[in-house]
Design a protein around this motif. Structure first.
Motif, short mmCIF file in Angstrom:
data_model
loop_
_atom_site.label_atom_id
_atom_site.label_comp_id
_atom_site.label_asym_id
_atom_site.label_seq_id
_atom_site.Cartn_x
_atom_site.Cartn_y
_atom_site.Cartn_z
N ALA A 189 0.83 -1.20 0.00
CA ALA A 189 0.00 0.00 0.00
C ALA A 189 0.86 1.25 0.00
CB ALA A 189 -0.92 -0.01 1.20
N ASP A 190 0.51 2.21 -0.84
CA ASP A 190 1.31 3.42 -0.98
C ASP A 190 1.22 4.36 0.21
OD1 ASP A 190 2.54 2.90 -3.41
OD2 ASP A 190 0.86 3.68 -4.58
N VAL A 191 0.16 4.25 1.01
CA VAL A 191 0.00 5.12 2.17
C VAL A 191 -0.30 4.26 3.39
CG1 VAL A 191 -0.78 7.09 0.80
CG2 VAL A 191 -2.46 5.46 1.70
N ASP A 192 0.00 4.82 4.57
CA ASP A 192 -0.29 4.10 5.81
C ASP A 192 -1.79 4.01 6.03
OD1 ASP A 192 2.41 4.05 6.08
OD2 ASP A 192 2.51 5.38 7.82
N PRO B 255 0.16 1.73 12.99
CA PRO B 255 0.91 2.01 14.24
C PRO B 255 1.58 0.77 14.81
CG PRO B 255 -1.24 3.07 14.29
CD PRO B 255 -1.24 2.18 13.09
N ALA B 256 0.97 -0.39 14.60
CA ALA B 256 1.54 -1.63 15.14
C ALA B 256 2.58 -2.26 14.23
CB ALA B 256 0.43 -2.64 15.42
N GLY B 257 2.82 -1.65 13.07
CA GLY B 257 3.79 -2.20 12.14
C GLY B 257 3.14 -2.67 10.85
#
Length: 212
Positions: free
Chosen positions: A6-9, A86-88
């Protein structure tokens, strides 16, 4: 496998676009070996689909011999998706029933294994299918009988099999290898030991060399 990152978080379902990459522990190993100047060849199964073709082009571009890569008619090459939060990193795999999981002892080129300086095997291959596990153990036995060095990375993944299943297969594989590459977590899982020296010695009783 072909990777879609995915290109964004954020959550995977919120991703609008993906960067395409290539994964798989054995594929990464062979590409690294070829880039380091070694002559490397792959023994695996892929589909004759678009993803199989793109992987074949990757290996050929990197100088990895694909003579013994079986292209399965109608097979669907495995893919996976990566999301970051946030968790990786989160991984979603679509490889159940993939051609790689149907690798069998008949696919192992015994002469090529016998002539190689080193055979590298990982626990992922053994975990994704019963026939693939048989193929890996057969290749290791052939290599051992012919004097070919065997390196083995357990690469334990709890999502693929239970600790009991993994322990039995990994311990047998360690008896067939020359270079064992467990990490400390895998060593503890296999032996219940925590000190490095004791763990390594118990993990690889049949190995002539081991690294942790």
């Amino acid at each position: 496998m072909v990777e879609f990152n995915a290109d964004v978080d954020g959550a995977l379902e919120d991703a609008a676009s993906f960067a395409v990459g290539y994964g798989g522990d054995t594929s990464n190993f062979l590409v690294a070996a070829a880039r380091s100047g070694a002559r490397a060849g792959y023994v695996t199964r892929i589909g004759d689909d678009a993803f199989g073709r793109v992987l074949t082009r990757l290996w050929e571009r990197e100088g990895v011999d694909t003579t013994h890569v079986v292209r399965e008619p109608g097979g669907r090459t495995g893919v996976y998706f990566i999301a970051r939060g946030p968790a990786g990193h989160g991984f979603t795999y679509y490889r159940a029933g993939s051609p790689a999981s149907r690798l069998s002892p008949a696919d192992v080129p015994e002469q090529a294994v016998a002539q190689a300086r080193l055979l590298h095997v990982t626990g992922i291959t053994q975990a994704i299918g019963a026939s693939a596990c048989d193929a890996a153990l057969h290749a290791m036995a052939v290599a051992r009988a012919q004097g070919t060095l065997v390196s083995y990375d357990p690469n334990y993944r709890s999502a693929l099999w239970t600790q009991e299943q993994a322990r039995a297969v990994i311990l047998r594989s360690l008896e067939l290898c020359d270079i064992a590459l467990p990490n400390m977590e895998e060593g503890r899982m296999l032996t219940g030991s925590s000190p490095r020296r004791r763990c390594c010695g118990r993990c690889a009783p049949g190995a002539r060399r081991w690294w942790c």
